[in-house]
Design a protein around this motif. Structure first.
Motif, PDB file in Angstrom:
ATOM      1  N   ALA A 177       0.828  -1.355   0.027  1.00 45.08           N
ATOM      2  CA  ALA A 177       0.047   0.062  -0.072  1.00 45.08           C
ATOM      3  C   ALA A 177       1.075   1.062  -0.220  1.00 45.08           C
ATOM      4  O   ALA A 177       0.629   2.155  -0.762  1.00 45.08           O
ATOM      5  N   THR A 178       1.977   1.328   0.739  1.00 43.41           N
ATOM      6  CA  THR A 178       2.832   2.283   0.907  1.00 43.41           C
ATOM      7  C   THR A 178       3.534   2.511  -0.662  1.00 43.41           C
ATOM      8  O   THR A 178       3.469   3.779  -1.094  1.00 43.41           O
ATOM      9  N   VAL A 179       3.915   1.517  -1.228  1.00 41.48           N
ATOM     10  CA  VAL A 179       4.591   1.807  -2.566  1.00 41.48           C
ATOM     11  C   VAL A 179       3.403   2.251  -3.567  1.00 41.48           C
ATOM     12  O   VAL A 179       3.695   3.255  -4.245  1.00 41.48           O
ATOM     13  N   ALA A 180       2.199   1.625  -3.556  1.00 41.41           N
ATOM     14  CA  ALA A 180       1.024   2.049  -4.510  1.00 41.41           C
ATOM     15  C   ALA A 180       0.696   3.490  -4.336  1.00 41.41           C
ATOM     16  O   ALA A 180       0.556   4.170  -5.292  1.00 41.41           O
ATOM     17  N   LEU A 181       0.525   3.883  -3.147  1.00 45.12           N
ATOM     18  CA  LEU A 181       0.012   5.206  -2.711  1.00 45.12           C
ATOM     19  C   LEU A 181       1.133   6.199  -3.004  1.00 45.12           C
ATOM     20  O   LEU A 181       0.796   7.453  -3.613  1.00 45.12           O
ATOM     21  N   SER A 182       2.571   5.813  -2.879  1.00 42.27           N
ATOM     22  CA  SER A 182       3.395   6.876  -3.171  1.00 42.27           C
ATOM     23  C   SER A 182       3.785   6.905  -4.719  1.00 42.27           C
ATOM     24  O   SER A 182       3.905   8.287  -5.082  1.00 42.27           O
ATOM     25  N   VAL A 183       3.467   5.741  -5.379  1.00 43.04           N
ATOM     26  CA  VAL A 183       3.591   6.042  -6.830  1.00 43.04           C
ATOM     27  C   VAL A 183       2.508   7.026  -7.301  1.00 43.04           C
ATOM     28  O   VAL A 183       2.312   7.924  -8.229  1.00 43.04           O
ATOM     29  N   ALA A 184       1.346   6.873  -6.885  1.00 45.30           N
ATOM     30  CA  ALA A 184       0.038   7.692  -7.218  1.00 45.30           C
ATOM     31  C   ALA A 184       0.156   9.098  -6.644  1.00 45.30           C
ATOM     32  O   ALA A 184      -0.140  10.049  -7.555  1.00 45.30           O
ATOM     33  N   LEU A 185       0.960   9.000  -5.641  1.00 49.43           N
ATOM     34  CA  LEU A 185       1.227  10.534  -4.994  1.00 49.43           C
ATOM     35  C   LEU A 185       2.018  11.292  -6.083  1.00 49.43           C
ATOM     36  O   LEU A 185       2.005  12.623  -6.436  1.00 49.43           O
ATOM     37  N   LEU A 186       3.304  10.550  -6.615  1.00 46.31           N
ATOM     38  CA  LEU A 186       4.319  11.246  -7.583  1.00 46.31           C
ATOM     39  C   LEU A 186       3.376  11.568  -8.795  1.00 46.31           C
ATOM     40  O   LEU A 186       3.897  12.783  -9.311  1.00 46.31           O
ATOM     41  N   VAL A 187       2.586  10.761  -9.347  1.00 47.14           N
ATOM     42  CA  VAL A 187       1.824  11.165 -10.637  1.00 47.14           C
ATOM     43  C   VAL A 187       1.031  12.252 -10.362  1.00 47.14           C
ATOM     44  O   VAL A 187       1.065  13.311 -10.966  1.00 47.14           O
ATOM     45  N   ARG A 188       0.228  12.376  -9.110  1.00 48.21           N
ATOM     46  CA  ARG A 188      -0.631  13.426  -9.004  1.00 48.21           C
ATOM     47  C   ARG A 188       0.122  14.694  -8.589  1.00 48.21           C
ATOM     48  O   ARG A 188      -0.370  15.751  -9.228  1.00 48.21           O
ATOM     49  N   GLU A 189       1.218  15.011  -8.037  1.00 49.81           N
ATOM     50  CA  GLU A 189       1.872  16.108  -7.715  1.00 49.81           C
ATOM     51  C   GLU A 189       2.493  16.527  -9.067  1.00 49.81           C
ATOM     52  O   GLU A 189       2.877  17.879  -9.036  1.00 49.81           O
ATOM     53  N   ARG A 190       2.887  15.882  -9.887  1.00 49.95           N
ATOM     54  CA  ARG A 190       3.592  16.231 -11.118  1.00 49.95           C
ATOM     55  C   ARG A 190       2.457  17.140 -11.872  1.00 49.95           C
ATOM     56  O   ARG A 190       2.893  17.991 -12.520  1.00 49.95           O
ATOM     57  N   ARG A 191       1.117  16.904 -11.671  1.00 49.89           N
ATOM     58  CA  ARG A 191      -0.060  17.670 -12.351  1.00 49.89           C
ATOM     59  C   ARG A 191      -0.724  18.481 -11.477  1.00 49.89           C
ATOM     60  O   ARG A 191      -1.419  19.431 -12.140  1.00 49.89           O
ATOM     61  N   ALA A 192      -0.511  18.659 -10.118  1.00 47.79           N
ATOM     62  CA  ALA A 192      -1.342  19.642  -9.354  1.00 47.79           C
ATOM     63  C   ALA A 192      -0.598  20.934  -9.685  1.00 47.79           C
ATOM     64  O   ALA A 192       0.556  21.150  -9.702  1.00 47.79           O
ATOM     65  N   PRO A 193      -1.780  22.044  -9.624  1.00 44.96           N
ATOM     66  CA  PRO A 193      -1.111  23.249  -9.850  1.00 44.96           C
ATOM     67  C   PRO A 193      -0.445  23.989  -8.530  1.00 44.96           C
ATOM     68  O   PRO A 193       0.422  24.822  -8.725  1.00 44.96           O
ATOM     69  N   ASP A 194      -0.924  23.490  -7.355  1.00 43.39           N
ATOM     70  CA  ASP A 194      -0.265  23.878  -6.206  1.00 43.39           C
ATOM     71  C   ASP A 194      -0.237  22.699  -5.366  1.00 43.39           C
ATOM     72  O   ASP A 194      -0.794  22.283  -4.293  1.00 43.39           O
ATOM     73  N   PRO A 195       0.945  21.705  -5.523  1.00 45.81           N
ATOM     74  CA  PRO A 195       0.979  20.429  -4.978  1.00 45.81           C
ATOM     75  C   PRO A 195       1.211  20.360  -3.385  1.00 45.81           C
ATOM     76  O   PRO A 195       1.801  21.586  -3.042  1.00 45.81           O
ATOM     77  N   ILE A 196       0.815  19.607  -2.599  1.00 44.70           N
ATOM     78  CA  ILE A 196       0.770  19.563  -1.291  1.00 44.70           C
ATOM     79  C   ILE A 196       2.122  18.976  -0.807  1.00 44.70           C
ATOM     80  O   ILE A 196       2.703  19.432   0.094  1.00 44.70           O
ATOM     81  N   VAL A 197       2.868  18.282  -1.744  1.00 46.18           N
ATOM     82  CA  VAL A 197       4.377  17.807  -1.759  1.00 46.18           C
ATOM     83  C   VAL A 197       5.257  18.671  -2.568  1.00 46.18           C
ATOM     84  O   VAL A 197       4.938  18.615  -3.667  1.00 46.18           O
ATOM     85  N   PRO A 198       5.942  19.341  -1.813  1.00 47.79           N
ATOM     86  CA  PRO A 198       6.815  20.577  -2.561  1.00 47.79           C
ATOM     87  C   PRO A 198       8.038  19.894  -3.442  1.00 47.79           C
ATOM     88  O   PRO A 198       9.193  20.079  -2.767  1.00 47.79           O
ATOM     89  N   PHE A 199       7.911  19.152  -4.363  1.00 52.89           N
ATOM     90  CA  PHE A 199       8.834  18.339  -4.941  1.00 52.89           C
ATOM     91  C   PHE A 199       9.954  19.342  -5.387  1.00 52.89           C
ATOM     92  O   PHE A 199      11.384  19.275  -5.288  1.00 52.89           O
ATOM     93  N   ALA A 200       9.851  20.624  -6.032  1.00 54.20           N
ATOM     94  CA  ALA A 200      10.406  21.415  -6.532  1.00 54.20           C
ATOM     95  C   ALA A 200      11.069  21.973  -5.175  1.00 54.20           C
ATOM     96  O   ALA A 200      12.519  22.329  -5.057  1.00 54.20           O
ATOM     97  N   LEU A 201      10.765  22.188  -4.070  1.00 51.53           N
ATOM     98  CA  LEU A 201      11.476  22.935  -2.824  1.00 51.53           C
ATOM     99  C   LEU A 201      12.361  21.555  -2.489  1.00 51.53           C
ATOM    100  O   LEU A 201      13.525  21.938  -1.868  1.00 51.53           O
ATOM    101  N   LEU A 202      12.036  20.579  -2.463  1.00 52.59           N
ATOM    102  CA  LEU A 202      12.975  19.032  -1.904  1.00 52.59           C
ATOM    103  C   LEU A 202      14.101  19.263  -2.909  1.00 52.59           C
ATOM    104  O   LEU A 202      15.160  18.590  -2.648  1.00 52.59           O
ATOM    105  N   ARG A 203      13.991  19.838  -4.362  1.00 55.97           N
ATOM    106  CA  ARG A 203      15.104  19.570  -5.160  1.00 55.97           C
ATOM    107  C   ARG A 203      16.071  20.581  -4.511  1.00 55.97           C
ATOM    108  O   ARG A 203      17.311  20.683  -5.190  1.00 55.97           O
ATOM    109  N   ARG A 204      15.712  21.590  -3.765  1.00 54.29           N
ATOM    110  CA  ARG A 204      16.631  22.777  -3.404  1.00 54.29           C
ATOM    111  C   ARG A 204      17.790  21.777  -2.387  1.00 54.29           C
ATOM    112  O   ARG A 204      17.384  21.052  -1.314  1.00 54.29           O
ATOM    113  N   ARG A 205      18.965  22.258  -2.601  1.00 52.90           N
ATOM    114  CA  ARG A 205      19.993  21.488  -1.706  1.00 52.90           C
ATOM    115  C   ARG A 205      19.930  21.683  -0.316  1.00 52.90           C
ATOM    116  O   ARG A 205      20.176  20.679   0.165  1.00 52.90           O
TER     117      ARG A 205
END
Length: 477
Positions: A239-267
């Protein structure tokens, strides 16, 4: 908008005190409750379900932390902080009035969700009040307060259970919470929130909460309630893996994502998050297994084992306070987590090397060394993250640090617990009156695994960039 009127230490004191007071019930809750759990089980019955009283709180707090951070950035931290505190206080009252274990577990989940908001929003509110260069000093005050609460919590819990009843373990939050609400309402300035340009990412929040909950439950239950290779744990991992994959797909499309992947890419954010994850995982080798080690190998009573952790707590508070003052004076911060993790690695190596010859004195020295190091890491890394983000990202960035700390604790406790369980019982011979060789070997193995975790965190933190600390309140950027 900057809070120029709150940049002098004197003008910050009262609202800062209100913020700390708001956090205090959530900090005290777990340490006070630990003493009362056996009494709660005896009163409400179903001893087998009593672990849910803790699990529901921890899982809910971790799963909701990112959402609170995002909501604070979108709608203003003051209102959300007051709402989370009011919810926590109300849930505390309902916990105290619970008539069966099911009611208590349900309300504890609500209380945990509110606690996630309290910790995240309060830490971000400090960022609104205090310039980055001064935050280390104020984070030190918070750490000192929490260290004192950690020491006094079990004592307070015991006194309340013995003289007032276990329900007062929850009712004690009411006067503290109400006082904090009044203080926040009257003294905390309302930071201007950015006007949301997109709808809240509800689907992302639900996926993140689901993935986090599944992972936390797998860590909590694995090796305890269920075997690691059981279908139940397998289902949670899947369930963790499946939901995490779904989260990655969702956050790439969300206008204002709940998970800030752009922020996490900052060193700075990525390094600090990884460092906090590993540091907290290593921490659990001490807070979970040292009391057990002292009781089973040196004959220490539970009270004595608890008191032997006091030097570590005091050392943590001292090093956090002194490093915060140094940061305020010099504006430099990277050297502290580097030195701290080196100290933690050395302490765990010492404990691993001497575990075969148990000694309270050597253990106390190792704990003090560990505490000195730990006090130089966590709060400083939070300051580093807050210094690199804009005010509009302050809440979600602070939530990210809290989220990875919580995950590190869960994964660390599970992994180190598995190491301990694998070694304990392997050769249960006696090496002295009441002293089992397998316990010594198991705890020593835990330290042997934890020391490289701290060393890995040290290697990660070496990559932390050191940006100039801002001298005005709000985010860095």
């Amino acid at each position: 908008m900057q809070y120029a009127e709150h940049e002098t230490g004197r003008s910050v004191v009262v609202p800062f005190a209100a913020v700390v007071l708001a956090m205090l019930p959530a900090v005290l809750d777990q340490t006070i409750l630990a003493t009362a759990l056996p009494t709660v089980a005896a009163d409400l019955g179903r001893l087998s379900d009593i672990s849910w009283v803790v699990t529901a709180y921890v899982v809910a707090a971790t799963a909701t932390t990112p959402l609170w951070g995002k909501l604070g950035d979108r709608h203003g931290r003051k209102r959300l902080l007051e709402a989370s505190l009011a919810t926590f206080v109300t849930a505390s009252a309902l916990c105290g009035a619970a008539q069966d274990i099911t009611q208590l577990i349900v309300v504890r989940a609500v209380q945990g969700a509110a606690a996630g908001g309290l910790m995240t929003l309060a830490m971000a509110a400090v960022g609104d009040l205090v310039a980055p260069r001064e935050r280390g000093r104020y984070q030190g005050y918070i750490a000192a307060t929490f260290a004192l609460a950690t020491v006094l919590g079990p004592l307070a819990g015991g006194l309340l259970v013995d003289h007032a009843g276990w329900r007062w373990v929850f009712y004690v939050n009411l006067p503290v919470g109400v006082a904090a609400l009044v203080g926040l309402s009257r003294t905390l300035p309302a930071a201007a929130a950015g006007r949301p340009t997109a709808p809240l990412d509800v689907h992302g929040a639900a996926l993140l909460a689901g993935a986090t909950s599944a992972l936390m439950l797998a860590c909590v239950w694995g090796g305890d309630r269920y075997a690691w290779d059981s279908p139940q744990i397998g289902a949670l991992v899947a369930a963790t893996v499946a939901l995490s994959v779904a989260l990655l797909v969702r956050e790439r499309r969300a206008p204002d994502p709940i998970v800030p992947f752009a922020l996490l890419r900052r060193r700075a954010v990525a390094v600090a998050s990884a460092g906090l994850f590993l540091t907290t995982a290593a921490l659990f080798s001490v807070v979970v297994f040292v009391p057990l080690f002292l009781q089973t190998t040196t004959g220490a009573s539970p009270t004595q084992a608890g008191l032997l952790l006091v030097p570590m707590t005091i050392a943590t508070a001292v090093s956090t306070t002194l490093s915060g003052r140094s940061i305020a004076r010099t504006g430099r911060y990277k050297r502290f987590p580097v030195a701290g993790l080196a100290s933690m690695t050395g302490a765990l190596t010492l404990l691993a090397a001497t575990a075969g010859h148990p000694s309270r004195t050597i253990t106390a020295v190792g704990l003090a060394l560990f505490g000195l190091g730990f006090g130089l890491v966590t709060q400083i890394l939070v300051v580093a993250v807050q210094n690199t983000v804009e005010r509009r990202e302050l809440g979600v960035a602070t939530a990210a640090t809290g989220f990875f700390r919580a995950l590190g604790g869960a994964v660390g406790a599970a992994a180190l617990g598995a190491v301990f369980a694998a070694r304990a019982g392997a050769h249960a011979s006696q090496v002295g009156p009441g002293v089992r060789a397998d316990v010594i070997d198991a705890v020593q193995s835990v330290f042997v695994v934890a020391a490289p975790l701290a060393a890995l965190a040290l290697a990660v933190v070496l990559w932390l960039p050191e940006a100039p600390l801002q001298q005005r309140a709000g985010g860095g950027g």
